[in-house]
Enzyme design. Structure first.
Site, PDB file in Angstrom:
ATOM      1  CD  GLU A   1      -3.087  -0.968   2.187  1.00 41.61           C
ATOM      2  OE1 GLU A   1      -4.115  -1.647   2.061  1.00 41.61           O
ATOM      3  OE2 GLU A   1      -2.868  -0.252   3.187  1.00 41.61           O
ATOM      4  CB  THR A  24      -5.210 -16.766   5.682  1.00 40.98           C
ATOM      5  OG1 THR A  24      -5.213 -15.769   4.650  1.00 40.98           O
ATOM      6  CG2 THR A  24      -4.156 -16.404   6.731  1.00 40.98           C
ATOM      7  N   GLY A  64      -9.615 -18.522   4.842  1.00 42.43           N
ATOM      8  CA  GLY A  64     -10.957 -18.156   5.263  1.00 42.43           C
ATOM      9  C   GLY A  64     -11.524 -19.138   6.260  1.00 42.43           C
ATOM     10  N   GLY A 122      -6.898 -10.190   8.598  1.00 44.06           N
ATOM     11  CA  GLY A 122      -5.583 -10.629   8.127  1.00 44.06           C
ATOM     12  C   GLY A 122      -4.445  -9.875   8.781  1.00 44.06           C
ATOM     13  CG  ASP A 123      -4.114  -5.785   8.175  1.00 38.97           C
ATOM     14  OD1 ASP A 123      -3.442  -6.345   7.278  1.00 38.97           O
ATOM     15  OD2 ASP A 123      -4.887  -4.845   7.951  1.00 38.97           O
TER      16      ASP A 123
END
Length: 294
Positions: free
Chosen positions: A136, A211, A213, A242-243
């Site tokens: 980001e 990951t 879900g 997720g973070d």
């Protein structure tokens, strides 16, 4: 070992909706709230609340000064967090009735990094220190090169995956922390086992956390593979799931915990986070994770 998180800090505008807005549709939201966010900020706060010592490097605009204050209040070292003129990065987030979200990002201050600033920050860290990255901020390829030259351990959450990510030399990354979508974008595969096979074939020395879900998470390196199921909770907002996981997992393994234990702790912390509204405000403290029965 010091942990440097070179990442984004956003102002999140969160709209609660019945369903995600469709092309051409005008949709009334049930409410609008403003939260601190950004994958970088969320992961720094997760690391700090998990008990790790973390330095955050990045830039905040004039409307994002409260984000720096929030980091400091949570024990994140902001020595390398620079205040600049102009607009901070922000995100417009829709959250539907099931807690799922979709996110529109505006880079703002997050995407005006310079090579000179990157050089200055990384020069304060040593061989064996860890740098955590997300996609980001701008100049990702340069940050990876400079961190590698400094012999830092590189951990990457390749999100969002785009052409800037494709320009990076991923062979220099030690820890990959990603979901199925990102894993598929990197490898061209759709099945978890295939994604992991390709990742370890391309990057044999990497440690990959994937990951899945509702199907939990799987870890693989060249020596071991571990899986962890989810802790079932009522999802309210999955924005920082997720973070939260990333921060808790890295805090655990870097603190000497076995991989299986770090996966369990991170999964539990993530479950607590999705049961709450907002991004960084939803991230639990380590004591709470340890004491909560799920």
């Amino acid at each position: 070992m010091k942990i440097l998180n070179f990442g984004s800090l956003n102002v999140d505008y969160v709209y609660t909706v019945d369903h995600m807005v469709q092309p051409g549709e005008t949709l009334a939201s049930q409410k609008m709230e403003v939260f601190p966010g950004g994958k970088g900020l969320n992961q720094s706060i997760s690391l700090a609340r998990a008990g790790a010592e973390v330095y955050h490097a990045g830039q905040v605009g004039e409307d994002g000064l409260f984000l720096k204050k929030l980091c400091e209040e949570n024990g994140v070292d902001c020595t390398y967090l620079k205040e600049i003129p102009g607009k901070n990065g922000n995100a417009v987030i829709q959250v539907d009735q099931s807690g799922q979200n979709c996110i529109l990002l505006y880079g703002g201050s997050n995407r005006t990094l310079t090579k000179e600033f990157i050089d200055e920050v990384i020069g304060h860290f040593d061989s064996g220190d860890l740098i955590l990255l997300q996609n980001e901020v701008n100049l990702m390829d340069y940050i990876i090169e400079r961190a590698y030259e400094q012999e830092m351990i590189i951990a990457l959450n390749p999100s969002p995956y785009n052409e800037a990510m494709e320009a990076c030399d991923l062979s220099k990354v030690t820890y990959f922390l990603m979901n199925e979508i990102e894993g598929g974008q990197i490898t061209g595969k759709t099945q978890p086992e295939d994604i992991l096979d390709v990742m370890l074939e391309r990057y044999p020395d990497a440690k990959v956390v994937l990951t899945l879900g509702k199907d939990g998470v799987v870890y693989r390196d060249k020596e071991e593979q571990c899986t962890q199921g989810i802790f079932k909770v009522k999802a309210v907002d999955t924005t920082a799931a997720g973070d939260t996981f990333t921060g808790y997992f890295l805090s655990g393994v870097l603190g000497g915990d076995p991989v299986a234990e770090a996966l369990c702790m991170a999964s539990k912390a993530s479950a607590i986070a999705v049961s709450r509204q907002g991004a960084s405000p939803s991230i639990p403290w380590k004591k709470e994770v340890e004491e909560t029965e799920l």
